[in-house]
Design an enzyme around this catalytic site. Structure first.
Site, PDB file in Angstrom:
ATOM      1  N   ASP A   1       7.364  -1.000  19.096  1.00 38.80           N
ATOM      2  CA  ASP A   1       6.822  -0.156  18.041  1.00 38.80           C
ATOM      3  C   ASP A   1       5.904  -0.922  17.098  1.00 38.80           C
ATOM      4  O   ASP A   1       5.832  -2.154  17.135  1.00 38.80           O
ATOM      5  CB  ASP A   1       7.964   0.508  17.246  1.00 38.80           C
ATOM      6  CG  ASP A   1       9.122  -0.448  16.951  1.00 38.80           C
ATOM      7  OD1 ASP A   1       8.905  -1.674  17.018  1.00 38.80           O
ATOM      8  OD2 ASP A   1      10.227   0.029  16.661  1.00 38.80           O
TER       9      ASP A   1
ATOM     10  N   GLU B   1      14.054   7.934  15.616  1.00 34.86           N
ATOM     11  CA  GLU B   1      14.980   8.301  14.552  1.00 34.86           C
ATOM     12  C   GLU B   1      15.866   9.453  15.018  1.00 34.86           C
ATOM     13  O   GLU B   1      15.540  10.148  15.986  1.00 34.86           O
ATOM     14  CB  GLU B   1      14.171   8.727  13.320  1.00 34.86           C
ATOM     15  CG  GLU B   1      13.263   7.626  12.754  1.00 34.86           C
ATOM     16  CD  GLU B   1      14.017   6.595  11.923  1.00 34.86           C
ATOM     17  OE1 GLU B   1      15.194   6.296  12.229  1.00 34.86           O
ATOM     18  OE2 GLU B   1      13.430   6.070  10.971  1.00 34.86           O
TER      19      GLU B   1
ATOM     20  N   HIS C   1      18.946   4.375  15.293  1.00 39.74           N
ATOM     21  CA  HIS C   1      17.629   4.391  15.925  1.00 39.74           C
ATOM     22  C   HIS C   1      17.463   3.211  16.885  1.00 39.74           C
ATOM     23  O   HIS C   1      18.045   2.146  16.692  1.00 39.74           O
ATOM     24  CB  HIS C   1      16.481   4.500  14.905  1.00 39.74           C
ATOM     25  CG  HIS C   1      16.199   3.285  14.086  1.00 39.74           C
ATOM     26  ND1 HIS C   1      15.771   3.356  12.780  1.00 39.74           N
ATOM     27  CD2 HIS C   1      16.246   1.965  14.372  1.00 39.74           C
ATOM     28  CE1 HIS C   1      15.578   2.138  12.319  1.00 39.74           C
ATOM     29  NE2 HIS C   1      15.860   1.268  13.257  1.00 39.74           N
TER      30      HIS C   1
ATOM     31  N   ASN D   1      21.190   3.896  11.430  1.00 43.43           N
ATOM     32  CA  ASN D   1      21.309   5.325  11.734  1.00 43.43           C
ATOM     33  C   ASN D   1      21.231   5.596  13.232  1.00 43.43           C
ATOM     34  O   ASN D   1      21.055   6.728  13.659  1.00 43.43           O
ATOM     35  CB  ASN D   1      20.222   6.116  10.995  1.00 43.43           C
ATOM     36  CG  ASN D   1      18.814   5.714  11.425  1.00 43.43           C
ATOM     37  OD1 ASN D   1      18.646   4.834  12.286  1.00 43.43           O
ATOM     38  ND2 ASN D   1      17.809   6.344  10.849  1.00 43.43           N
TER      39      ASN D   1
END
Ligand code: F6R
Length: 237
Positions: A67, A142, A137, A135
């Site tokens: 990313d 996400e 990811h 979380n």
């Protein structure tokens, strides 16, 4: 999943670098998927040290990063391109032309399509290194209503912005968008290596290993992959 418990960050980094080095020695032109963040820094330092000792040769290796932030130039000290150059690429004998990271300045949709096509043209990813978000990811996938199949632009969640803003002088300077490989892109890798460090990741690791498989906790999908190795510090369990 193969789970390896280790006693320290150093041991996690050592074992991860060993596994990556073995894969490169087995296949010198390995397509190696890479991650940024705090977790893999020690792994990259070990790989640099292994390179200096002549234990691993990166001359034919191709890399694809997961990313990049949207809107940051490769020269920005906050960009993932800058991170990879300074943590790893500048210190090993990899051909810079063989290192690939999404371009945060290009048109988002076009760049994502180009990047996905690039991974296909390399023959897919042999080994993908992953860190784990609090979380759930992976990359910047996400929590969502459905899994993204391909590389795509994303709006970062407040949780990720808060977690990653520690690296920016001011939370306002932190980009709100990113380009990331899709969950589908990641799941097509032949082999996946997930490294997890820090007690703060305990709940996330538990959900990853044994929680329900659901897109609002993206890492849970790794339970469906046929070849995942998890290296995590004992106190994260
Ligand atoms: C970074 C990435 C992210 C990180 C995750 C954990 O390229 O893809 O998914 O792996 O945010 O980050 P750290 O290691 O900083 O806790």
């Amino acid at each position: 999943m193969k789970i390896i418990r280790v006693n320290s960050y150093e041991e996690m980094s050592r074992k991860a670098a060993d596994l990556i080095g073995e894969e490169i020695n087995r296949k010198p032109d390995l397509v190696l998927g890479l991650a940024t963040g705090s977790t893999p820094k020690g792994t990259y330092a070990q790989l640099v040290s292994d390179y200096e000792k002549g234990k691993v040769d990166f001359s034919l290796v191709r890399t694809v990063n997961l990313d990049e932030y949207a809107g940051l130039s490769p020269e920005s000290p906050h960009s993932y391109r800058y991170f990879m150059n300074t943590q790893l690429f500048d210190h090993i004998n990899i051909d810079p032309a063989n290192t690939h990271i999404p371009d945060g300045l290009s048109d988002e949709e076009e760049e994502c399509a180009r990047y996905e096509q690039l991974i296909t043209s390399l023959g897919g990813i042999d080994l993908q290194l992953l860190g784990l978000g609090h979380n759930g990811h992976i990359g910047f996938n996400e929590p969502a209503d459905e899994y993204a199949r391909y590389t795509h632009p994303v709006e970062l969640t407040e949780s990720t912005i808060q977690a990653n803003s520690r690296l920016f002088e001011n939370v306002r300077d932190m980009p709100r968008r990113a380009l990331t490989m899709g969950v589908g892109t990641i799941m097509q890798a032949e082999r996946i290596l997930l490294i997890v460090s820090g007690e703060g990741k305990r709940e996330a690791l538990k959900q990853t290993l044994s929680g329900p498989i659901r897109p609002d906790f993206p890492a849970s999908v790794l339970q469906l992959h046929r070849d995942v190795t998890v290296i995590a510090e004992a106190d994260v369990f």
